[in-house]
Structure formats: C-alpha cells, structure tokens
Design an enzyme around this catalytic site. Sequence first.
Site, PDB file in Angstrom:
ATOM      1  N   LYS A 168      38.208 -11.792   0.740  1.00 37.44           N
ATOM      2  CA  LYS A 168      36.759 -11.709   0.571  1.00 37.44           C
ATOM      3  C   LYS A 168      36.249 -10.430   1.234  1.00 37.44           C
ATOM      4  O   LYS A 168      36.167 -10.343   2.451  1.00 37.44           O
ATOM      5  CB  LYS A 168      36.056 -12.928   1.204  1.00 37.44           C
ATOM      6  CG  LYS A 168      34.626 -13.049   0.721  1.00 37.44           C
ATOM      7  CD  LYS A 168      33.743 -13.870   1.631  1.00 37.44           C
ATOM      8  CE  LYS A 168      33.277 -13.111   2.823  1.00 37.44           C
ATOM      9  NZ  LYS A 168      32.526 -11.870   2.537  1.00 37.44           N
ATOM     10  N   GLU A 241      39.941  -9.507  14.632  1.00 35.85           N
ATOM     11  CA  GLU A 241      39.771  -8.094  15.038  1.00 35.85           C
ATOM     12  C   GLU A 241      38.274  -7.848  15.056  1.00 35.85           C
ATOM     13  O   GLU A 241      37.642  -7.764  13.998  1.00 35.85           O
ATOM     14  CB  GLU A 241      40.452  -7.159  14.024  1.00 35.85           C
ATOM     15  CG  GLU A 241      41.956  -7.239  14.031  1.00 35.85           C
ATOM     16  CD  GLU A 241      42.597  -6.602  15.260  1.00 35.85           C
ATOM     17  OE1 GLU A 241      41.873  -5.982  16.074  1.00 35.85           O
ATOM     18  OE2 GLU A 241      43.811  -6.734  15.410  1.00 35.85           O
ATOM     19  N   CYS A 275      35.296   0.627  14.399  1.00 34.28           N
ATOM     20  CA  CYS A 275      35.349  -0.326  15.513  1.00 34.28           C
ATOM     21  C   CYS A 275      35.747   0.373  16.798  1.00 34.28           C
ATOM     22  O   CYS A 275      35.236   0.051  17.870  1.00 34.28           O
ATOM     23  CB  CYS A 275      36.282  -1.480  15.184  1.00 34.28           C
ATOM     24  SG  CYS A 275      37.909  -0.951  14.660  1.00 34.28           S
ATOM     25  N   GLU A 372      26.876  -2.819  20.755  1.00 32.82           N
ATOM     26  CA  GLU A 372      27.677  -1.971  19.862  1.00 32.82           C
ATOM     27  C   GLU A 372      26.734  -1.347  18.841  1.00 32.82           C
ATOM     28  O   GLU A 372      26.187  -2.061  17.993  1.00 32.82           O
ATOM     29  CB  GLU A 372      28.739  -2.812  19.150  1.00 32.82           C
ATOM     30  CG  GLU A 372      29.583  -1.960  18.218  1.00 32.82           C
ATOM     31  CD  GLU A 372      30.570  -2.744  17.354  1.00 32.82           C
ATOM     32  OE1 GLU A 372      30.280  -3.893  16.984  1.00 32.82           O
ATOM     33  OE2 GLU A 372      31.630  -2.175  17.042  1.00 32.82           O
TER      34      GLU A 372
END
Length: 469
Positions: A168, A241, A275, A372
């Site tokens: 997905k 992750e 990331c 973040e």
Amino acid sequence: MNKFRLLIGGALVDGDLTLAVVNPATEEVLAHAPRASLNQLNAAVAAAKSAFPQWAATPIAERRQAMLALADAIDMHADELGRLLTQEQGRPLDHTMGEVRGTAQRFRYWAEQTLDVEVLEDSDDMRVEAHRKPLGVVAAIVPWNFPLGMMSWKVAPSLLVGNTLVVKPAPTTPLTTLRLGELARDLLPPGVLNIITDDNDLGATLAEHPDVAKVSFTGSIATGRKVMASGAVTLKHLTLELGGNDAAIVLDDVNPAKIAAQLFGGAFYNSGQVCTAIKRLYVHASVYDQICDELAKLADQAVVGDGLDQGTEFGPINNRRQFEKVKELLADARINGTVMPSSNGAAAERGYFIRPTIVRDIQEGSRLVDEEQFGPVLPVLKFSEDEDALARANNTLFGLGGSIWSSNAERAYALADRLEAGMVWINRHGGAWDHIPFLGSKQSGIGSELGGARALEEYTQLKIVNIKR
Ligand code: NAD
C-alpha cells in the site's frame, strides 16, 4: 497519462473508488488513481494468502528468476517511471531516475542472497539446525518520500524468501507503484504481489487483518504507534522504520568551507523530506558564524523548481498537508530564532515550494528543533562544550541517525559511540546500502531493513529442527 489500475490476484482492476493525485510542482491533478474499497483490500489479502503455499514451495532459483525479470522490466521502463515519479513526488528527474535504477538494482541484489540452513550442533547426541521459513502474507505500508525505494526494501527480500505481499503506497504517491504492479503482473504468479491504494483510510485495516502475518511499515512515529496497536490483536511480526530528528554535531576543529556543502546536502536533499536528513545542526561557537554564513550562501544559490525543469536541484514539498506544516514551523522559527535572509524573495505562484532556509540563534523548546520538520528548514544551534552538545542531541525520543564532524578521528569516534541513534556517521550524514542494516533506535523504529542476511531474518520465521542421534 496512462490509466492506472490496482493489482489484485494477478488481475489489473479499477478501484471501487478513485483518488486524485496532484503534481506538487503545479498543484494540478496529475491523474485519477484507483482507490481500493474495503472489499478490494480483503480480496488482495485473500489473493496473497492463497498464493502463499505455492510461492513458498517454489524453488528459490525460480523466485530469483522472477525477481531478475522484474528488475529488467523496471530498467526497460526507467525513463517513464522516473518522469512519473518526479511528477507525483516532486524530486528532480536525475534524482528520481536514481531511485528507479536503484530499485531495479535492489531486486538483483536480493535475488543473489541465500537462505542457508545453519547447523547449531552436530554431535553424538543430536543434530540441531536453524531454518528460516517464510512468514506468509506481508503488508508493506510505504510513505511518500521515496515511494519505489521504500517499497523495494520490503518487497525484494520478501519475494526471495517466499512471502507474498499486499503493498500500500501513500495516497499522494501511488502512481509509480501501480505502474510497477502492471509490469509485475506477467512476471510473478497471480497473488504473489498485490497493490492497493487508499486515501489514508485502509492502513489500519490492513495492519490488523488476521490473514496478514507481518506488517513492514515505513512512516511517521505517530502512525507507527497505531500500526503497533493494530498488530497487537493478532501478535504480528513488525518492522517499523519511523521518523527521525537527526542531530549533526560540528566540532571546533572542522574546516567550515570544506564541510558546508556536505552538511547542506545532508539537510536538504529531497527538500529535507528524508527520514535521516540532518534536522538539528549543533555547531561549536568558534565556527558557528562561519558555518551559518556558508550554509546561507548555499541556500541562496539553490535552484528550486519543477523537478522536470533542467537544472532544478530542489523540488517542492510533496503535499499540501506537509507544506502547511513546514510553513507553520517556519513561522514559529521566525519568533524563536533568526531566519537568515535570502535574495530569492518571491514565492512561486503555484506549487508547494519552500526554499532551503537556515535558521540561526534558535534553541530547544522551539517547534523547529523539537519536532521532525521533514522539510527544507534547518535550525542551527550553538554549543561551547562537546558534552553539552551530546546531551542536547540525545535529549529526544527520536533515535534514527546522527553524525559527528571533526578532523580528529578519535575524538569523533568517542562522541559517536555515545550518540543515541540506530546509525551514526562520522564526517558524513545519511545514506542507505543494501548490505548495511538501516534502523532507528528509541522511538524511531523497531527492527531493521536492508543489511543482507539481517533483512532476511526480518522477513522469515526461525525454526529449529532437533534430531536425536
Ligand atoms: P505517515 O505515517 O503519515 O504515512 C505512512 C503510510 O502509513 C502511508 O501509506 C499512510 O497511508 C499509512 N497509514 C496512515 N494511517 C495508517 C494507520 N492507522 N495504520 C497503518 N498505516 C497507516 O508518513 P508519511 O507522512 O507518508 O511519511 C513521512 C514520515 O515517514 C516521516 O516521519 C519520515 O521520517 C518517515 N520515514 C521513515 C523512514 C525510515 O526508514 N525510518 C523512511 C522514510 C520516511
């Protein structure tokens, strides 16, 4: 623009619903993608479940052949995939071409790996073997920053070991993955690889589906927590992750002119939507002004624009939601820090563009430092003592990557050893290699991806066979 279809049980099918995919550089609708219904999700899981026994029993040499054929098909369609990836994701074409070629290469790399039986004891008393068995249906849930790359981290090792998959992609970047599904249809047995899309509404159902054995998820920490909760119902295998807030610590013995471009690249590649981008830059007071000035100069020179335009170095933010979030953090940084001036004033009329921006004289406690940002705005924090920088860098729930920059290898190594992160780098920041594990510590992740044999462990079940002599 081609018509896009889901891949379910070896058939390319329309979605029961549709999804408008927007080009972030133009804000125009790029394509109407299919969007799966709950029934289609269930059909995809059922197809993967019924394909599993046969695929798991297929000789590994045949699975390897299928993976190599898929790699060749990706390479043959690289130009088309790269262009489509730039249009849906935003990155410049030479970067997305790198992602496409890297994806093909990854299928080749994993096709070469082996699943050996390990003999743990072979004595007069007993012979004990450790086998690795496929898990069953793997749900691969992917974010929008590297749609093909992140997908292949999950799909390639899974195919080798004999798992089947439901993939997905993220709702804002489904097109290249759907196209890959079309290429895979004739190369893999029906049901081995299924691709469905959603509008951020099917992830939870997929993650808790009783016929899914493992969820391999890449995305934010907030969603990662939900995936873990969903998976708890049937005790699923999980690889998470998740997000990062990587610190780079620049010591007093660096040559600022020499490292500025590398720091800049580490923070701003893919417009900061990485990331493991540098998201907090700690710089020693003695070189602070110089580093800030060098970075601001590079930010000023950066060529920002549509990734399809020749010469573009930095594309847009991928989607409006993230664009608004980064703008919010920038507004907060204007209050809590000093945004370094740029001669490139005027904002683009269309597109989710934010130029690389350096914010100095900013502290912890401001959103840009504590959260973040996942965008092209970098806070630069000043320190005087190495210990203080280390403590501040570690004072976070994130633990993905981190780096130390110094001309003294021993000093850098000693600090790197105490930096709390799944991956630390010295005099570089970021990077992913198939043979090296990629992982986060603390709340940045559980398990690891890539890393040769280690990834095969993530996608298999250990089974001990004990034979009495
Ligand atoms: P996200 O968490 O919003 O979405 C990721 C995926 O999860 C999407 O496919 C989304 O549709 C799906 N999803 C949404 N709700 C779900 C639910 N309840 N259950 C299961 N799936 C659900 O992340 P994003 O905004 O697409 O990506 C950016 C984030 O990903 C950043 O935090 C970034 O650091 C992280 N990221 C981490 C890595 C890594 O390897 N550690 C790599 C790339 C990106």
